[in-house]
Each structure stands twice: as C-alpha cells, then as structure tokens.
Design a protein around this motif. Sequence first.
Motif, PDB file in Angstrom:
ATOM      1  N   PRO A   1     -45.309 -36.427  18.864  1.00 37.79           N
ATOM      2  CA  PRO A   1     -45.946 -35.135  19.132  1.00 37.79           C
ATOM      3  C   PRO A   1     -47.245 -35.317  19.917  1.00 37.79           C
ATOM      4  CG  PRO A   1     -45.483 -35.428  16.777  1.00 37.79           C
ATOM      5  CD  PRO A   1     -45.299 -36.747  17.430  1.00 37.79           C
ATOM      6  N   THR A   2     -47.509 -34.404  20.837  1.00 41.50           N
ATOM      7  CA  THR A   2     -48.768 -34.412  21.579  1.00 41.50           C
ATOM      8  C   THR A   2     -49.566 -33.141  21.310  1.00 41.50           C
ATOM      9  OG1 THR A   2     -47.627 -33.478  23.494  1.00 41.50           O
ATOM     10  CG2 THR A   2     -47.888 -35.880  23.435  1.00 41.50           C
ATOM     11  N   LYS A   3     -48.931 -32.162  20.657  1.00 48.55           N
ATOM     12  CA  LYS A   3     -49.604 -30.910  20.302  1.00 48.55           C
ATOM     13  C   LYS A   3     -49.427 -30.656  18.815  1.00 48.55           C
ATOM     14  CE  LYS A   3     -48.719 -28.828  24.820  1.00 48.55           C
ATOM     15  NZ  LYS A   3     -47.961 -27.790  25.547  1.00 48.55           N
ATOM     16  N   GLU A   4     -50.217 -29.707  18.299  1.00 47.70           N
ATOM     17  CA  GLU A   4     -50.113 -29.386  16.875  1.00 47.70           C
ATOM     18  C   GLU A   4     -48.682 -28.999  16.513  1.00 47.70           C
ATOM     19  OE1 GLU A   4     -51.651 -26.070  13.645  1.00 47.70           O
ATOM     20  OE2 GLU A   4     -52.803 -26.340  15.501  1.00 47.70           O
ATOM     21  N   ILE A   5     -48.181 -29.603  15.436  1.00 45.21           N
ATOM     22  CA  ILE A   5     -46.808 -29.354  14.997  1.00 45.21           C
ATOM     23  C   ILE A   5     -46.692 -27.940  14.436  1.00 45.21           C
ATOM     24  CG2 ILE A   5     -45.080 -30.022  13.277  1.00 45.21           C
ATOM     25  CD1 ILE A   5     -46.396 -32.828  13.422  1.00 45.21           C
ATOM     26  N   LYS A   6     -45.625 -27.272  14.840  1.00 50.91           N
ATOM     27  CA  LYS A   6     -45.340 -25.945  14.286  1.00 50.91           C
ATOM     28  C   LYS A   6     -44.244 -26.099  13.225  1.00 50.91           C
ATOM     29  CE  LYS A   6     -46.706 -23.142  18.237  1.00 50.91           C
ATOM     30  NZ  LYS A   6     -47.564 -24.158  18.797  1.00 50.91           N
ATOM     31  N   PRO A   7     -44.591 -25.915  11.939  1.00 52.68           N
ATOM     32  CA  PRO A   7     -43.590 -26.060  10.879  1.00 52.68           C
ATOM     33  C   PRO A   7     -42.459 -25.041  11.053  1.00 52.68           C
ATOM     34  CG  PRO A   7     -45.822 -25.909   9.980  1.00 52.68           C
ATOM     35  CD  PRO A   7     -45.912 -25.549  11.418  1.00 52.68           C
ATOM     36  N   LYS A   8     -41.239 -25.452  10.721  1.00 53.20           N
ATOM     37  CA  LYS A   8     -40.078 -24.546  10.758  1.00 53.20           C
ATOM     38  C   LYS A   8     -39.488 -24.464   9.358  1.00 53.20           C
ATOM     39  CE  LYS A   8     -39.014 -25.825  15.525  1.00 53.20           C
ATOM     40  NZ  LYS A   8     -38.131 -26.635  16.376  1.00 53.20           N
ATOM     41  N   VAL A   9     -39.205 -23.233   8.912  1.00 51.43           N
ATOM     42  CA  VAL A   9     -38.697 -23.007   7.560  1.00 51.43           C
ATOM     43  C   VAL A   9     -37.199 -22.709   7.621  1.00 51.43           C
ATOM     44  CG1 VAL A   9     -38.929 -21.631   5.458  1.00 51.43           C
ATOM     45  CG2 VAL A   9     -40.938 -22.059   6.898  1.00 51.43           C
ATOM     46  N   TYR A  10     -36.429 -23.382   6.758  1.00 53.29           N
ATOM     47  CA  TYR A  10     -34.982 -23.163   6.682  1.00 53.29           C
ATOM     48  C   TYR A  10     -34.601 -22.776   5.259  1.00 53.29           C
ATOM     49  CZ  TYR A  10     -34.723 -25.291  11.280  1.00 53.29           C
ATOM     50  OH  TYR A  10     -34.895 -25.542  12.612  1.00 53.29           O
ATOM     51  N   GLN A  11     -33.874 -21.654   5.132  1.00 51.34           N
ATOM     52  CA  GLN A  11     -33.305 -21.257   3.839  1.00 51.34           C
ATOM     53  C   GLN A  11     -31.931 -21.914   3.732  1.00 51.34           C
ATOM     54  OE1 GLN A  11     -34.689 -19.279   1.501  1.00 51.34           O
ATOM     55  NE2 GLN A  11     -36.558 -18.845   2.662  1.00 51.34           N
ATOM     56  N   LEU A  12     -31.756 -22.788   2.751  1.00 53.25           N
ATOM     57  CA  LEU A  12     -30.491 -23.523   2.643  1.00 53.25           C
ATOM     58  C   LEU A  12     -29.842 -23.297   1.288  1.00 53.25           C
ATOM     59  CD1 LEU A  12     -31.439 -27.050   4.114  1.00 53.25           C
ATOM     60  CD2 LEU A  12     -30.468 -25.084   5.326  1.00 53.25           C
ATOM     61  N   ASN A  13     -28.513 -23.319   1.300  1.00 52.29           N
ATOM     62  CA  ASN A  13     -27.732 -23.387   0.070  1.00 52.29           C
ATOM     63  C   ASN A  13     -27.294 -24.830  -0.131  1.00 52.29           C
ATOM     64  OD1 ASN A  13     -27.661 -20.538  -0.511  1.00 52.29           O
ATOM     65  ND2 ASN A  13     -26.252 -20.320   1.226  1.00 52.29           N
ATOM     66  N   ALA A  14     -27.053 -25.201  -1.387  1.00 43.00           N
ATOM     67  CA  ALA A  14     -26.494 -26.533  -1.640  1.00 43.00           C
ATOM     68  C   ALA A  14     -25.213 -26.680  -0.832  1.00 43.00           C
ATOM     69  CB  ALA A  14     -26.215 -26.698  -3.126  1.00 43.00           C
ATOM     70  N   GLY A  15     -25.031 -27.878  -0.261  1.00 44.20           N
ATOM     71  CA  GLY A  15     -23.845 -28.104   0.571  1.00 44.20           C
ATOM     72  C   GLY A  15     -24.108 -27.857   2.044  1.00 44.20           C
ATOM     73  N   GLN A  16     -25.406 -27.784   2.434  1.00 42.04           N
ATOM     74  CA  GLN A  16     -25.754 -27.642   3.848  1.00 42.04           C
ATOM     75  C   GLN A  16     -26.578 -28.849   4.315  1.00 42.04           C
ATOM     76  OE1 GLN A  16     -27.419 -23.467   3.805  1.00 42.04           O
ATOM     77  NE2 GLN A  16     -25.924 -23.185   5.453  1.00 42.04           N
ATOM     78  N   THR A  17     -26.518 -29.101   5.620  1.00 46.41           N
ATOM     79  CA  THR A  17     -27.174 -30.260   6.230  1.00 46.41           C
ATOM     80  C   THR A  17     -28.007 -29.824   7.425  1.00 46.41           C
ATOM     81  OG1 THR A  17     -25.537 -31.907   5.545  1.00 46.41           O
ATOM     82  CG2 THR A  17     -26.712 -32.374   7.578  1.00 46.41           C
ATOM     83  N   LEU A  18     -29.161 -30.462   7.594  1.00 47.60           N
ATOM     84  CA  LEU A  18     -29.963 -30.294   8.809  1.00 47.60           C
ATOM     85  C   LEU A  18     -29.946 -31.606   9.592  1.00 47.60           C
ATOM     86  CD1 LEU A  18     -33.217 -28.522   7.481  1.00 47.60           C
ATOM     87  CD2 LEU A  18     -31.242 -27.438   8.597  1.00 47.60           C
ATOM     88  N   PHE A  19     -29.709 -31.526  10.889  1.00 50.55           N
ATOM     89  CA  PHE A  19     -29.840 -32.693  11.768  1.00 50.55           C
ATOM     90  C   PHE A  19     -31.131 -32.563  12.563  1.00 50.55           C
ATOM     91  CE2 PHE A  19     -25.247 -33.239  11.129  1.00 50.55           C
ATOM     92  CZ  PHE A  19     -25.188 -34.624  10.981  1.00 50.55           C
ATOM     93  N   LEU A  20     -31.973 -33.602  12.527  1.00 49.75           N
ATOM     94  CA  LEU A  20     -33.201 -33.650  13.314  1.00 49.75           C
ATOM     95  C   LEU A  20     -32.865 -34.365  14.619  1.00 49.75           C
ATOM     96  CD1 LEU A  20     -35.606 -34.739  10.415  1.00 49.75           C
ATOM     97  CD2 LEU A  20     -34.833 -32.448  11.020  1.00 49.75           C
ATOM     98  N   GLY A  21     -32.461 -33.588  15.625  1.00 50.70           N
ATOM     99  CA  GLY A  21     -31.860 -34.178  16.812  1.00 50.70           C
ATOM    100  C   GLY A  21     -30.675 -35.001  16.354  1.00 50.70           C
TER     101      GLY A  21
END
Length: 373
Positions: free
Chosen positions: A248-268
């Motif tokens: 990162p070169t700028k202030e990070i903007k947090p992102k909020v995710y509402q998840l149910n069990a059995g879900q996955t997030l890929f970071l790139g």
Amino acid sequence: MSEELLEEIRCIGCGSIIQTEDKEGLGYTPNSALEKGLETGEVYCQRCFRLRHYNDIQDVQLTDDDFLRLLNGIGQEDALIVNVVDIFDFNGSLIPGLHRFIGNNPVLLVGNKVDILPKSLKRGKLTQWMRERAHEVGLRPEEVILTSAKKPNEMESLLKTIEKYRKGRDVYVVGVTNVGKSTLINAIIKSTAGVQELITTSQFPGTTLDKIEIPLEDGRFLIDTPGIIHNFQMAHYLGKKDLRLVAPTKEIKPKVYQLNAGQTLFLGGLARFDFIQGDRASFVTYVSNDIDIHRTKLEKASEFYQKHAGGLLTPPQLDEVSDFPELVRFEFSVKENTDIVFAGLGWITITTPCVVAGWAPKGVDVIRRKALI
C-alpha cells in the motif's frame, strides 16, 4: 582505470565497491560512466543508475549469510541500533535473534509506513502491542516509535529521538528487506542536509548491497545496512507489477463483508479466507486498495481458484501462476476480537466467535493476534 584504483570507490546508491570488469557482478559500471561520475562526484553502479532512471530492478545474488555476517559485527561496536519494521507486516519484518547480534547496544524500534494505516487505529495501542511482540522475541527497545518517511514532521520527531539516545555514538539502521529503510534514511538526509534521493530506493527487496555511511555533524556516522532477506515474506513470491499492487502507498480503506458460514473470500489470488462455522457475521478486510476481493461458496472455492488464478484472481499474473507456491491452510477457533494476519498482505478482523481458516502461499505465515482496531 585499474581495479587497484577502484578499491575505495563505492556506489553512493547501494554501497557496493565499484568495478568495471564483471558485468554480472556487484558494483559494475562502464568505464565511461565511471569517469563521468568521478567528474561530478556522484558515482553509481549500473544497477543503481538503471533503478534511478528507468525503475529497472536487477536481481542480486547475495546469501542470508552475507547479511548476517555484516549484522554480527554490530555487536562489537558502541552504537545506537535503529531497528526499522514495516507496521503493515510487523511479524514478517522482525529479525529473528536480533538481540543476540547487537550485544549490549541500545535499540529503538521504529514502525515505518504509519501513514497507510486507517486513522481509526490508535497509536498508543499499536506501540504497546509492538513493544509486547518485541519482548516475546527477546528485544527490549528503549522506545517504540511510529513514523512515515513521507512526512517531514515525523522525520523531525524521529531525529530528535535518535539524538536523545545516541549520545555521541554511531547509529546503525537495520531491518529486513522491503521495510522502507533506505527511504527513511533518504528522508532523514533530506531533512538534515537538503540532499534528495542519495541512497537508491525501490519497492523491491535487496536494494542496499553493503553498508552505507552517512556522516553526522559530530564526525560520527548514520549507517544504512543491507536488508536481511526473509524468504517467508510475501514480497519474495511476487513479480514487479504485483509488488506495486500489494504494497500500500495510501491509507488503507477497510472493506466490510457480511458472510454466512460456508463462504470464502479470495484476496486476489494471493490468499484465501474461509468462514467455516458460526452465525452470520461481519468481517473487515485491511489490504491494499489495489487488491480485488472476491466472494464465493466454500465448497467450490478450490475449483474456483484453479479456474480463475491469474485471471479474475490477480495477483499473481497469468504467466506467473505456474511458479506460484500452492496455498497452505491454517485453521483458527476464534473466541474474542481477533485479526487473522496474512504476512505481508494485510489482515481480516473478526468480532464474533467462529471457526475460520486462512490460506497463504507455502512458506508465508498466517497468524492470529488480538484485534488492533
């Protein structure tokens, strides 16, 4: 020019001894460029010249032993040690066993890149957390300082603290690769002498090849040392283009995710977060604003990754997927406010009890810590 006459000439960018014979070796510069450099008083090796003017990074073949040998000598000196760490990758930028190398010399622990952290993160809480982690690895810093090489007022404050503790001694600046050590020193030089970009800097690991001595007003030196290579840093698995996305070169903007069990997030395509068990909940991601995050079903996540790595899921780039390490799974049962940290990439904050898993490239750590925010 004969090699004998070059013995004491060093590149003012990276500190390597200048030589004109071996094009593949450290410190190589053509004779014509050397003569021009001697006229102007600014001698750069070809590697640093290309880095400064074309942002072209050339690989350097140095071993971990080379770096450690240099660090080992610091314990024999009477000096102040300034240990620079990357706040965004704190665990990945600690030097294992540093306290054994530095002898009885006092240490300042400097957290760099504070400007990229969300403003909601309280400085006092972060410095206390850093001090606790330093104590766990045997380091007893005199003071923990947060700073940013991009902010002149931060540099002034850091300089005052260094002056307070050095007491007429040399100052050694140490850190692993990619923590912004040379950028920090450039900022110090600029604020004290008005000289800009004297030391070669880049986003890429391993820029400073030998120690560089910057004279201080009282005849002592501020000494920049090569970064120690940590092979488990995320940076070592990324190409040049991807490093620019991840760091990162700028202030990070947090992102909020509402998840149910059995879900996955890929970071790139660099990491994966599975919500395995628990009630529907909010998860907050803190990664570079340039990293795209994708949500999918846990049961199909592996298949999704195989299909889209290097395409929808980047970095890594498509031509680098075949060489990219497999993702390795770490499972956590969470009972309190917790950060799941992907070393060198960022973290995800959890505020409700649940079972989750973090995946990262083989060799890169996924750890849990008490939530910082």
